[in-house]
Design a protein around this motif. Structure first.
Motif, PDB file in Angstrom:
ATOM      1  N   PRO A   1       6.133  19.248 -36.375  1.00 39.58           N
ATOM      2  CA  PRO A   1       5.494  20.323 -36.764  1.00 39.58           C
ATOM      3  C   PRO A   1       3.854  20.114 -37.031  1.00 39.58           C
ATOM      4  CG  PRO A   1       7.712  20.406 -37.625  1.00 39.58           C
ATOM      5  CD  PRO A   1       7.410  19.059 -37.155  1.00 39.58           C
ATOM      6  N   LEU A   2       3.644  18.885 -37.700  1.00 37.58           N
ATOM      7  CA  LEU A   2       2.333  18.922 -38.072  1.00 37.58           C
ATOM      8  C   LEU A   2       1.220  18.533 -37.013  1.00 37.58           C
ATOM      9  CD1 LEU A   2       2.685  16.716 -41.622  1.00 37.58           C
ATOM     10  CD2 LEU A   2       2.590  19.338 -41.008  1.00 37.58           C
ATOM     11  N   THR A   3       1.814  18.087 -35.690  1.00 33.30           N
ATOM     12  CA  THR A   3       1.041  17.842 -34.633  1.00 33.30           C
ATOM     13  C   THR A   3       1.023  18.944 -33.645  1.00 33.30           C
ATOM     14  OG1 THR A   3       2.398  16.393 -33.470  1.00 33.30           O
ATOM     15  CG2 THR A   3       0.949  15.401 -34.854  1.00 33.30           C
ATOM     16  N   GLY A   4       2.107  19.543 -33.789  1.00 31.57           N
ATOM     17  CA  GLY A   4       2.344  20.732 -32.897  1.00 31.57           C
ATOM     18  C   GLY A   4       2.965  20.117 -31.530  1.00 31.57           C
ATOM     19  N   GLU A   5       3.195  19.189 -31.588  1.00 31.58           N
ATOM     20  CA  GLU A   5       3.986  18.305 -30.129  1.00 31.58           C
ATOM     21  C   GLU A   5       5.515  18.683 -30.125  1.00 31.58           C
ATOM     22  OE1 GLU A   5       1.143  14.382 -29.749  1.00 31.58           O
ATOM     23  OE2 GLU A   5       2.977  14.363 -31.025  1.00 31.58           O
ATOM     24  N   THR A   6       5.775  18.832 -28.874  1.00 34.84           N
ATOM     25  CA  THR A   6       7.239  18.976 -28.470  1.00 34.84           C
ATOM     26  C   THR A   6       7.607  18.103 -27.539  1.00 34.84           C
ATOM     27  OG1 THR A   6       7.316  21.145 -29.464  1.00 34.84           O
ATOM     28  CG2 THR A   6       9.351  20.578 -27.951  1.00 34.84           C
ATOM     29  N   TYR A   7       8.632  17.122 -27.587  1.00 35.72           N
ATOM     30  CA  TYR A   7       9.165  16.156 -26.719  1.00 35.72           C
ATOM     31  C   TYR A   7      10.232  16.669 -26.091  1.00 35.72           C
ATOM     32  CZ  TYR A   7       5.635  12.887 -28.932  1.00 35.72           C
ATOM     33  OH  TYR A   7       4.561  12.320 -29.349  1.00 35.72           O
ATOM     34  N   THR A   8      10.362  16.922 -24.883  1.00 32.88           N
ATOM     35  CA  THR A   8      11.735  17.116 -24.387  1.00 32.88           C
ATOM     36  C   THR A   8      12.039  16.260 -23.159  1.00 32.88           C
ATOM     37  OG1 THR A   8      10.585  18.734 -22.733  1.00 32.88           O
ATOM     38  CG2 THR A   8      11.455  19.648 -24.694  1.00 32.88           C
ATOM     39  N   ALA A   9      13.357  16.210 -23.057  1.00 34.50           N
ATOM     40  CA  ALA A   9      13.970  15.426 -22.040  1.00 34.50           C
ATOM     41  C   ALA A   9      15.342  15.927 -21.417  1.00 34.50           C
ATOM     42  CB  ALA A   9      14.321  13.930 -22.479  1.00 34.50           C
TER      43      ALA A   9
ATOM     44  N   SER B   1      21.992  27.341 -17.041  1.00 34.49           N
ATOM     45  CA  SER B   1      21.603  25.879 -16.726  1.00 34.49           C
ATOM     46  C   SER B   1      21.142  25.029 -17.730  1.00 34.49           C
ATOM     47  CB  SER B   1      20.499  25.721 -15.407  1.00 34.49           C
ATOM     48  OG  SER B   1      19.273  26.118 -16.256  1.00 34.49           O
ATOM     49  N   ASP B   2      21.112  23.682 -17.619  1.00 37.51           N
ATOM     50  CA  ASP B   2      20.760  22.738 -18.803  1.00 37.51           C
ATOM     51  C   ASP B   2      19.250  22.745 -18.926  1.00 37.51           C
ATOM     52  OD1 ASP B   2      23.362  21.832 -19.377  1.00 37.51           O
ATOM     53  OD2 ASP B   2      23.069  20.167 -17.941  1.00 37.51           O
ATOM     54  N   ALA B   3      18.759  23.272 -17.774  1.00 37.13           N
ATOM     55  CA  ALA B   3      17.244  23.201 -17.807  1.00 37.13           C
ATOM     56  C   ALA B   3      16.727  24.569 -18.730  1.00 37.13           C
ATOM     57  CB  ALA B   3      16.449  23.389 -16.605  1.00 37.13           C
ATOM     58  N   ASP B   4      17.386  25.807 -18.620  1.00 32.70           N
ATOM     59  CA  ASP B   4      17.354  26.857 -19.344  1.00 32.70           C
ATOM     60  C   ASP B   4      17.793  26.593 -20.700  1.00 32.70           C
ATOM     61  OD1 ASP B   4      16.166  28.271 -17.286  1.00 32.70           O
ATOM     62  OD2 ASP B   4      17.999  29.192 -16.824  1.00 32.70           O
ATOM     63  N   LEU B   5      18.726  25.759 -20.868  1.00 30.36           N
ATOM     64  CA  LEU B   5      19.331  25.483 -22.327  1.00 30.36           C
ATOM     65  C   LEU B   5      18.203  24.646 -23.025  1.00 30.36           C
ATOM     66  CD1 LEU B   5      21.570  25.630 -24.311  1.00 30.36           C
ATOM     67  CD2 LEU B   5      22.622  23.761 -23.335  1.00 30.36           C
ATOM     68  N   LEU B   6      17.634  23.754 -22.204  1.00 31.21           N
ATOM     69  CA  LEU B   6      16.694  22.952 -22.981  1.00 31.21           C
ATOM     70  C   LEU B   6      15.402  23.874 -23.479  1.00 31.21           C
ATOM     71  CD1 LEU B   6      15.609  20.310 -23.632  1.00 31.21           C
ATOM     72  CD2 LEU B   6      15.044  19.834 -21.559  1.00 31.21           C
ATOM     73  N   GLU B   7      14.790  24.556 -22.596  1.00 31.31           N
ATOM     74  CA  GLU B   7      14.085  25.533 -23.109  1.00 31.31           C
ATOM     75  C   GLU B   7      14.249  26.272 -24.526  1.00 31.31           C
ATOM     76  OE1 GLU B   7      11.118  29.124 -21.307  1.00 31.31           O
ATOM     77  OE2 GLU B   7      12.699  28.072 -20.064  1.00 31.31           O
ATOM     78  N   GLN B   8      15.424  26.730 -24.507  1.00 26.86           N
ATOM     79  CA  GLN B   8      15.659  27.509 -25.612  1.00 26.86           C
ATOM     80  C   GLN B   8      15.884  26.694 -26.874  1.00 26.86           C
ATOM     81  OE1 GLN B   8      18.507  30.951 -24.856  1.00 26.86           O
ATOM     82  NE2 GLN B   8      18.340  30.304 -22.888  1.00 26.86           N
ATOM     83  N   THR B   9      16.556  25.536 -26.544  1.00 26.70           N
ATOM     84  CA  THR B   9      16.542  24.472 -27.685  1.00 26.70           C
ATOM     85  C   THR B   9      15.252  23.890 -28.245  1.00 26.70           C
ATOM     86  OG1 THR B   9      18.613  23.606 -26.548  1.00 26.70           O
ATOM     87  CG2 THR B   9      17.496  22.203 -28.282  1.00 26.70           C
ATOM     88  N   ALA B  10      14.321  23.885 -27.191  1.00 26.95           N
ATOM     89  CA  ALA B  10      12.955  23.356 -27.846  1.00 26.95           C
ATOM     90  C   ALA B  10      12.477  24.634 -28.599  1.00 26.95           C
ATOM     91  CB  ALA B  10      12.205  23.137 -26.659  1.00 26.95           C
ATOM     92  N   ASN B  11      12.692  25.769 -28.141  1.00 33.55           N
ATOM     93  CA  ASN B  11      12.125  27.040 -29.036  1.00 33.55           C
ATOM     94  C   ASN B  11      12.719  27.034 -30.500  1.00 33.55           C
ATOM     95  OD1 ASN B  11      10.603  28.229 -26.999  1.00 33.55           O
ATOM     96  ND2 ASN B  11      12.292  29.335 -26.262  1.00 33.55           N
ATOM     97  N   ALA B  12      14.038  26.698 -30.364  1.00 30.17           N
ATOM     98  CA  ALA B  12      14.800  26.711 -31.867  1.00 30.17           C
ATOM     99  C   ALA B  12      14.146  25.605 -32.582  1.00 30.17           C
ATOM    100  CB  ALA B  12      16.115  26.314 -31.529  1.00 30.17           C
ATOM    101  N   VAL B  13      13.934  24.316 -32.136  1.00 28.23           N
ATOM    102  CA  VAL B  13      13.374  23.166 -33.195  1.00 28.23           C
ATOM    103  C   VAL B  13      12.090  23.568 -33.498  1.00 28.23           C
ATOM    104  CG1 VAL B  13      15.023  21.314 -32.320  1.00 28.23           C
ATOM    105  CG2 VAL B  13      12.831  21.743 -31.094  1.00 28.23           C
ATOM    106  N   ARG B  14      11.172  24.303 -32.563  1.00 30.41           N
ATOM    107  CA  ARG B  14      10.069  24.661 -33.088  1.00 30.41           C
ATOM    108  C   ARG B  14      10.126  25.665 -34.109  1.00 30.41           C
ATOM    109  NH1 ARG B  14       9.289  25.536 -27.398  1.00 30.41           N
ATOM    110  NH2 ARG B  14       8.197  23.689 -26.341  1.00 30.41           N
ATOM    111  N   GLU B  15      10.921  26.735 -34.055  1.00 36.33           N
ATOM    112  CA  GLU B  15      10.784  27.756 -35.124  1.00 36.33           C
ATOM    113  C   GLU B  15      11.478  26.954 -36.499  1.00 36.33           C
ATOM    114  OE1 GLU B  15      13.586  31.883 -36.257  1.00 36.33           O
ATOM    115  OE2 GLU B  15      13.723  30.826 -34.373  1.00 36.33           O
ATOM    116  N   ALA B  16      12.410  26.184 -36.270  1.00 38.23           N
ATOM    117  CA  ALA B  16      12.724  25.241 -37.686  1.00 38.23           C
ATOM    118  C   ALA B  16      11.546  24.578 -38.247  1.00 38.23           C
ATOM    119  CB  ALA B  16      14.146  24.508 -37.239  1.00 38.23           C
ATOM    120  N   GLY B  17      11.019  24.115 -37.270  1.00 34.04           N
ATOM    121  CA  GLY B  17       9.773  23.025 -37.841  1.00 34.04           C
ATOM    122  C   GLY B  17       8.753  23.953 -38.334  1.00 34.04           C
TER     123      GLY B  17
END
Length: 272
Positions: free
Chosen positions: A130-138, A13-29
């Motif tokens: 990364p410097l605030t730890g914030e993750t925005y998702t939509a 699902s796109d919702a599951d895909l978004l969760e994994q995408t958020a994890n990827a940008v956090r790791e890169a950050g």
């Protein structure tokens, strides 16, 4: 751009895909944050480009294989400054270090973004600061969130009480565009309460989605500038157009995102 995208059945699902995408940008950050802390010195454009590329490369080393594994059918946009329509199908539009020059100067305004675009419409996005730890998702049709908390745009209806922002799309912009930027800032100085002018665009748009700012506009710009923030703003209840009030597309020459209550006044101010 690379790859030949094809539209196929969605494996997850796109919702599951978004969760994994958020994890990827956090790791890169996290990797980029380890590189942050001392001003990177450069004396020539070549040295600047090398420093920018070095940040991009360490981030892409995480993002590209992860996102490709998640959506192997999706194409990949190589140039984050590119604009215009994408070919049919799905595409990853990624900025591995948005506000990269800020990172080099130890200015805290930078982020990692990844957006999945389907038939030229952003369907999900993740923006990590990364410097605030914030993750925005939509998620298209699913709302906009900051670390899991729903976002809503400002309810102000008076431009004169509003804080707005603008950004420079690229350093080597056409002179005509630059002069229009200057004129628009003057117009907004006369109309709004306060103006912020800085890069990157996505962080301003995240602030519009969060209700911290009432509006953001920009002339020119690439898909990686506009797709993440436009989805955040629209899913938070905001309004998107060009500065003349026409529907925004990737072919538009300008971009405007506002709280609904000031949109008409912002258009009137910026329609120079």
């Amino acid at each position: 751009m690379s790859g030949t995208p094809q539209t196929t059945d969605v494996a997850i699902s796109d919702a599951d895909l978004l969760e994994q995408t958020a994890n990827a940008v956090r790791e890169a950050g996290s990797v980029l944050r380890e590189r942050f802390g001392e001003i990177v010195r450069y004396q020539t454009r070549e040295e600047l480009v090398q420093a920018l590329d070095a940040n991009d490369d360490v981030s892409l080393a995480i993002l590209r294989p992860t996102l490709t594994r998640l959506r192997p059918e999706a194409g990949w946009v190589e140039d984050e400054l590119a604009g215009g329509e994408l070919p049919a199908g799905e595409w990853w539009v990624v900025d591995p270090a948005e506000g990269n020059v800020n990172h080099l100067r130890t200015i805290p305004d930078w982020a990692v973004t990844a957006t999945l675009v389907r038939e030229n419409k952003p369907v999900l996005t993740a923006v990590h600061v990364p410097l605030t730890g914030e993750t925005y998702t939509a998620l298209a049709g699913g709302g906009a969130y900051l670390d899991g908390r729903p976002l809503r745009v400002s309810q102000l209806t008076d431009l004169g009480l509003s804080i707005v922002a603008t950004s420079q799309a690229r350093p080597d912009e056409d002179e005509t565009v630059m002069r229009r930027v200057g004129s628009s800032i003057t117009a907004m100085l006369l109309g709004a309460l306060s103006i912020r002018t800085s890069v990157p665009a996505t962080l301003h748009l995240a602030n519009v989605a969060a209700g911290r700012l009432e509006g953001f506009w920009q002339f020119s710009g690439g898909r990686a500038d506009m797709f993440p923030g436009s989805l955040l703003v629209t899913e938070a209840g905001g309004q998107i157009s060009d500065v003349d009030g026409n529907p925004w597309t990737t072919r538009s020459e300008s971009f405007l995102a506002t709280a609904p209550g000031i949109h008409a006044e912002a258009v009137a101010t910026l329609s120079l």
